[in-house]
Design an enzyme around this catalytic site. Structure first.
Site, PDB file in Angstrom:
ATOM      1  N   ALA A 129      -8.952  -0.068   5.861  1.00  0.00           N
ATOM      2  CA  ALA A 129      -9.445  -1.062   6.825  1.00  0.00           C
ATOM      3  C   ALA A 129     -10.658  -1.789   6.250  1.00  0.00           C
ATOM      4  O   ALA A 129     -11.342  -1.277   5.368  1.00  0.00           O
ATOM      5  CB  ALA A 129      -9.829  -0.358   8.115  1.00  0.00           C
ATOM      6  N   GLY A 189       0.855  -1.193   0.000  1.00  0.00           N
ATOM      7  CA  GLY A 189       0.000   0.000   0.000  1.00  0.00           C
ATOM      8  C   GLY A 189       0.881   1.229   0.000  1.00  0.00           C
ATOM      9  O   GLY A 189       1.406   1.609   1.050  1.00  0.00           O
ATOM     10  N   LEU A 190       1.081   1.799  -1.202  1.00  0.00           N
ATOM     11  CA  LEU A 190       2.021   2.919  -1.299  1.00  0.00           C
ATOM     12  C   LEU A 190       1.308   4.260  -1.529  1.00  0.00           C
ATOM     13  O   LEU A 190       1.790   5.119  -2.252  1.00  0.00           O
ATOM     14  CB  LEU A 190       3.041   2.645  -2.413  1.00  0.00           C
ATOM     15  CG  LEU A 190       3.895   1.391  -2.176  1.00  0.00           C
ATOM     16  CD1 LEU A 190       4.800   1.111  -3.365  1.00  0.00           C
ATOM     17  CD2 LEU A 190       4.733   1.532  -0.905  1.00  0.00           C
ATOM     18  N   VAL A 207      -3.275  -0.388   3.977  1.00  0.00           N
ATOM     19  CA  VAL A 207      -4.381  -0.430   3.014  1.00  0.00           C
ATOM     20  C   VAL A 207      -5.661  -0.081   3.769  1.00  0.00           C
ATOM     21  O   VAL A 207      -5.691  -0.172   4.996  1.00  0.00           O
ATOM     22  CB  VAL A 207      -4.497  -1.838   2.357  1.00  0.00           C
ATOM     23  CG1 VAL A 207      -3.242  -2.177   1.582  1.00  0.00           C
ATOM     24  CG2 VAL A 207      -4.792  -2.916   3.385  1.00  0.00           C
ATOM     25  N   LYS A 261      -5.574   2.937  19.561  1.00  0.00           N
ATOM     26  CA  LYS A 261      -5.667   3.929  18.465  1.00  0.00           C
ATOM     27  C   LYS A 261      -7.118   4.384  18.275  1.00  0.00           C
ATOM     28  O   LYS A 261      -7.395   5.557  18.026  1.00  0.00           O
ATOM     29  CB  LYS A 261      -5.110   3.338  17.169  1.00  0.00           C
ATOM     30  CG  LYS A 261      -5.315   4.222  15.926  1.00  0.00           C
ATOM     31  CD  LYS A 261      -4.654   5.572  16.084  1.00  0.00           C
ATOM     32  CE  LYS A 261      -4.670   6.529  14.917  1.00  0.00           C
ATOM     33  NZ  LYS A 261      -5.669   6.509  13.911  1.00  0.00           N
ATOM     34  N   LYS A 291     -15.038   8.544   9.497  1.00  0.00           N
ATOM     35  CA  LYS A 291     -14.742   7.231   8.919  1.00  0.00           C
ATOM     36  C   LYS A 291     -15.067   6.080   9.865  1.00  0.00           C
ATOM     37  O   LYS A 291     -14.938   4.934   9.494  1.00  0.00           O
ATOM     38  CB  LYS A 291     -13.280   7.163   8.459  1.00  0.00           C
ATOM     39  CG  LYS A 291     -13.028   8.048   7.222  1.00  0.00           C
ATOM     40  CD  LYS A 291     -11.747   7.721   6.513  1.00  0.00           C
ATOM     41  CE  LYS A 291     -10.535   7.914   7.384  1.00  0.00           C
ATOM     42  NZ  LYS A 291     -10.233   9.335   7.683  1.00  0.00           N
ATOM     43  N   HIS A 328      -7.829   6.792  20.963  1.00  0.00           N
ATOM     44  CA  HIS A 328      -7.107   8.025  20.589  1.00  0.00           C
ATOM     45  C   HIS A 328      -7.989   8.855  19.648  1.00  0.00           C
ATOM     46  O   HIS A 328      -8.161  10.060  19.814  1.00  0.00           O
ATOM     47  CB  HIS A 328      -5.783   7.640  19.913  1.00  0.00           C
ATOM     48  CG  HIS A 328      -5.128   8.739  19.124  1.00  0.00           C
ATOM     49  ND1 HIS A 328      -5.606   9.175  17.903  1.00  0.00           N
ATOM     50  CD2 HIS A 328      -4.037   9.511  19.384  1.00  0.00           C
ATOM     51  CE1 HIS A 328      -4.846  10.147  17.446  1.00  0.00           C
ATOM     52  NE2 HIS A 328      -3.883  10.380  18.323  1.00  0.00           N
ATOM     53  N   ASN A 329      -8.567   8.193  18.658  1.00  0.00           N
ATOM     54  CA  ASN A 329      -9.416   8.914  17.704  1.00  0.00           C
ATOM     55  C   ASN A 329     -10.693   9.437  18.358  1.00  0.00           C
ATOM     56  O   ASN A 329     -11.180  10.509  18.011  1.00  0.00           O
ATOM     57  CB  ASN A 329      -9.777   8.005  16.523  1.00  0.00           C
ATOM     58  CG  ASN A 329      -8.650   7.919  15.507  1.00  0.00           C
ATOM     59  OD1 ASN A 329      -7.492   8.185  15.846  1.00  0.00           O
ATOM     60  ND2 ASN A 329      -8.958   7.550  14.293  1.00  0.00           N
ATOM     61  N   HIS A 358     -37.988  -5.857  38.722  1.00  0.00           N
ATOM     62  CA  HIS A 358     -36.571  -6.099  38.397  1.00  0.00           C
ATOM     63  C   HIS A 358     -35.684  -6.187  39.637  1.00  0.00           C
ATOM     64  O   HIS A 358     -34.483  -6.380  39.508  1.00  0.00           O
ATOM     65  CB  HIS A 358     -36.059  -5.007  37.452  1.00  0.00           C
ATOM     66  CG  HIS A 358     -36.727  -5.030  36.105  1.00  0.00           C
ATOM     67  ND1 HIS A 358     -36.765  -6.157  35.322  1.00  0.00           N
ATOM     68  CD2 HIS A 358     -37.396  -4.067  35.412  1.00  0.00           C
ATOM     69  CE1 HIS A 358     -37.417  -5.891  34.200  1.00  0.00           C
ATOM     70  NE2 HIS A 358     -37.824  -4.634  34.235  1.00  0.00           N
ATOM     71  N   SER A 377      -0.634   7.387  14.327  1.00  0.00           N
ATOM     72  CA  SER A 377      -1.266   8.700  14.281  1.00  0.00           C
ATOM     73  C   SER A 377      -0.236   9.767  13.947  1.00  0.00           C
ATOM     74  O   SER A 377       0.932   9.665  14.324  1.00  0.00           O
ATOM     75  CB  SER A 377      -1.939   9.035  15.611  1.00  0.00           C
ATOM     76  OG  SER A 377      -2.531  10.320  15.503  1.00  0.00           O
ATOM     77  N   ARG A 408     -37.982   0.644  38.127  1.00  0.00           N
ATOM     78  CA  ARG A 408     -37.807  -0.656  37.454  1.00  0.00           C
ATOM     79  C   ARG A 408     -38.508  -1.770  38.225  1.00  0.00           C
ATOM     80  O   ARG A 408     -39.121  -2.671  37.663  1.00  0.00           O
ATOM     81  CB  ARG A 408     -36.308  -0.997  37.327  1.00  0.00           C
ATOM     82  CG  ARG A 408     -35.539  -0.112  36.360  1.00  0.00           C
ATOM     83  CD  ARG A 408     -34.060  -0.461  36.344  1.00  0.00           C
ATOM     84  NE  ARG A 408     -33.811  -1.755  35.728  1.00  0.00           N
ATOM     85  CZ  ARG A 408     -33.222  -2.784  36.321  1.00  0.00           C
ATOM     86  NH1 ARG A 408     -32.813  -2.655  37.580  1.00  0.00           N
ATOM     87  NH2 ARG A 408     -33.041  -3.909  35.689  1.00  0.00           N
ATOM     88  N   GLU A 432      -9.788  12.492  19.954  1.00  0.00           N
ATOM     89  CA  GLU A 432      -9.606  13.473  18.858  1.00  0.00           C
ATOM     90  C   GLU A 432     -10.959  14.087  18.444  1.00  0.00           C
ATOM     91  O   GLU A 432     -11.076  15.298  18.282  1.00  0.00           O
ATOM     92  CB  GLU A 432      -8.961  12.719  17.701  1.00  0.00           C
ATOM     93  CG  GLU A 432      -8.769  13.480  16.417  1.00  0.00           C
ATOM     94  CD  GLU A 432      -8.183  12.560  15.332  1.00  0.00           C
ATOM     95  OE1 GLU A 432      -7.188  11.853  15.609  1.00  0.00           O
ATOM     96  OE2 GLU A 432      -8.731  12.529  14.216  1.00  0.00           O
ATOM     97  N   GLY A 440      -0.967  11.665  10.806  1.00  0.00           N
ATOM     98  CA  GLY A 440      -1.293  12.063   9.433  1.00  0.00           C
ATOM     99  C   GLY A 440      -0.091  11.893   8.524  1.00  0.00           C
ATOM    100  O   GLY A 440       0.892  11.226   8.867  1.00  0.00           O
TER     101      GLY A 440
HETATM  102  C1  3PG Z   1      -8.084   9.353  10.769  1.00  0.00           C
HETATM  103  O1  3PG Z   1      -7.836   8.342  11.412  1.00  0.00           O
HETATM  104  O2  3PG Z   1      -7.852   9.488   9.559  1.00  0.00           O
HETATM  105  C2  3PG Z   1      -8.646  10.530  11.471  1.00  0.00           C
HETATM  106  O3  3PG Z   1      -7.866  10.810  12.571  1.00  0.00           O
HETATM  107  C3  3PG Z   1     -10.094  10.350  11.857  1.00  0.00           C
HETATM  108  O4  3PG Z   1     -10.788  10.299  10.707  1.00  0.00           O
HETATM  109  P1  3PG Z   1     -12.354  10.734  10.595  1.00  0.00           P
HETATM  110  O5  3PG Z   1     -12.503  12.088  11.182  1.00  0.00           O
HETATM  111  O6  3PG Z   1     -12.572  10.737   9.100  1.00  0.00           O
HETATM  112  O7  3PG Z   1     -13.155   9.680  11.269  1.00  0.00           O
END
Ligand code: 3PG
Length: 470
Positions: free
Chosen positions: A76, A10-11, A74, A182, A260, A185-186, A450, A128, A444, A189, A130
């Site tokens: 996911a 995957g280039l 590549v 990861k 994503k 982490h996102n 319950h 991570s 409940r 983010e 970019g």
């Molecule tokens: C990535 O992993 O490319 C981004 O950090 C998060 O991507 P997304 O905002 O498109 O979900």
């Protein structure tokens, strides 16, 4: 024939940049891609290192020294499975496959189990930073097979970002822990991005600031304790001019946020593990809500709202800075709490101190305040929740009033601050000794039998509520 130390499948930009980074550090590396254009670009940008790729998978595999180290970059999902399927018959026992995409951790677990039965090492590694990070120093989260990690350690440490001379990579833990970390982490983010977007909204639609004023405030914050990669990016967005119109590009971008999936996965897992991360959840939901543009336009007309923000902007800006600081700490706190829980549930053996440490550089959520977070886990590696650290508690106490004031103003002016609001109610719930959940249990038991537990006696109880209330 010359054998290469590592091969990349995957280039695209990420894969190519990682290879260039490895070549810069003296490793003999190569790549494979079906697309001849990608191979050509690799040769062009890698001229200095005489970087070459292969268009034949067989030749590529034969060119690697044993045990082979093969990194996949590549997309996911199903593509990872199909690449592995193609690779399998060409590999020897002991070879190592490293999936560096944003794979779902359950896929990584499945692939590791399947491949280990065939004598192949597989591990998932979150990367991570970019494109820029891949080229000059990312933060990496490799997890899984320890033998495989040992064979990769030197390369990963060489290419990783460095903070105080220490590489932003560490062995995360067994199983799919690398991809899990990861993913979280996102999630963090997403929360940070949403908080910055809400601050922008308050400045633009509340204070009536111009783009220039907004840029200056983000830039000012980035010079203080709120310094972070995302703050820096945000400030610089407000300087980028669209050549077509002459306007700032940010004003030409549709207000419908895409994603994503990693943020959504973080929220889904948090529900499965029953570990609340509301700021992250709201960040995910807010992106989804933004897509209902037509509905929003119609409702904006149906429910117009006046804006009346305090006159003292200087004081208000200081309160916003406090609110952001409080909410940023809370976003990390929620993500790390989820990791703490996942580590127990999935036996990931996560070292939160190490994780905070490798997030300090290279990655998208790198920030000044991660130093304090790292110190908190260093002082107490078993820390259940970041809010329990004395230094963090001081910082929260010092900034909470800013968050309350911002919330007041936003709520009174109808400004949507979902991430700030959920942060505040999360904090207030966690610091409440007696929640009204006793009433939930009573309800409940009332309508569903319950059962409930009592405050004065061990055991499980049921009451005939109808009779009691009659
Ligand atoms: C990535 O992993 O490319 C981004 O950090 C998060 O991507 P997304 O905002 O498109 O979900």
């Amino acid at each position: 024939m010359k054998k290469y130390t590592l091969g990349m499948i995957g280039l695209g930009t990420m894969g190519r940049n990682l290879l260039l980074n490895m070549a810069d550090h003296g490793f003999s590396v190569t790549g494979y891609d079906k697309d001849p254009k990608m191979l050509k670009t690799l040769e062009e940008v890698g001229q200095k290192h005489n970087l070459k790729g292969f268009s034949s998978l067989e030749d590529f595999i034969q060119s690697l020294e044993l045990p082979r180290r093969i990194v996949l970059l590549v997309p996911a999902g199903a593509i990872v499975d199909s690449v592995i399927k193609e690779l399998e018959p060409l590999l020897d026992q002991g070879d190592i496959i490293i999936d560096s995409g944003n794979s779902h951790f359950t896929d990584t677990s499945r692939r590791a189990t399947e491949l280990s039965k065939k004598g192949l090492h597989f591990f998932g590694m979150g990367i991570s930073g970019g494109e820029e990070g891949a080229r000059f120093g990312p933060s990496m989260m490799p997890g899984g097979d320890k033998t495989a990690y040992a064979a990769m350690k030197d390369i990963l440490e060489a290419i990783a970002a460095k903070v105080n001379g220490e590489p932003c990579v560490t062995y995360i833990g067994p199983g799919a822990s690398g991809h899990f970390v990861k993913m979280v982490h996102n999630g963090i983010e997403y929360a940070m991005m949403q908080l910055l977007a809400e601050s922008y909204d308050i400045m633009k639609n509340g204070l009536g600031y111009s783009n220039e004023q907004i840029q200056q405030l983000f830039d000012k914050w980035n010079k203080g304790r709120l310094q972070s990669f995302l703050m820096e990016v945000t400030a610089s967005i407000f300087t980028f001019v669209d050549e077509k119109t002459g306007n700032l590009m940010v004003d030409m971008v549709k207000d419908e946020a895409k994603s994503k999936g990693t943020g959504k996965w973080t929220s889904q897992v948090s529900m499965d593990l029953q570990l609340p991360i509301p700021t992250i959840n709201e960040a995910v939901s807010s992106r989804d809500l933004s897509k209902f543009k037509k509905l929003r336009v119609a409702l904006a007309e149906a429910f117009p709202h006046e804006i009346n923000i305090p006159e003292n902007h200087q004081e208000f800006e200081a309160q916003m800075e406090q609110a952001l600081y409080f909410a940023m700490i809370s976003s990390y706190a929620q993500g790390l709490h989820l990791l703490w829980q996942a580590s127990n549930t999935y036996s990931y053996e996560l070292d939160l101190q190490e994780i905070a440490k490798i997030w300090r550089g290279g990655c998208i959520i790198r920030a000044e305040l991660l130093e304090d977070i790292y110190q908190a886990y260093k002082a107490n590696p078993a820390l259940e929740h970041l809010y329990m650290d004395a230094n963090i508690q001081d910082k929260l106490s010092e900034t909470i009033s800013g968050l309350r004031k911002i919330m007041n103003v936003a709520v009174n002016n109808g400004l949507p601050v979902t991430a700030f609001a959920s942060t505040l109610t999360y904090f207030d719930s966690l610091r409440t000794k007696n929640l009204p959940s006793n009433l939930i249990q009573a309800q409940r038991d009332f309508f569903g039998a319950h059962t409930f537990e009592r405050t004065d006696e061990e055991g499980i109880f049921h009451a005939i509520w109808n009779q009691i209330t009659l």
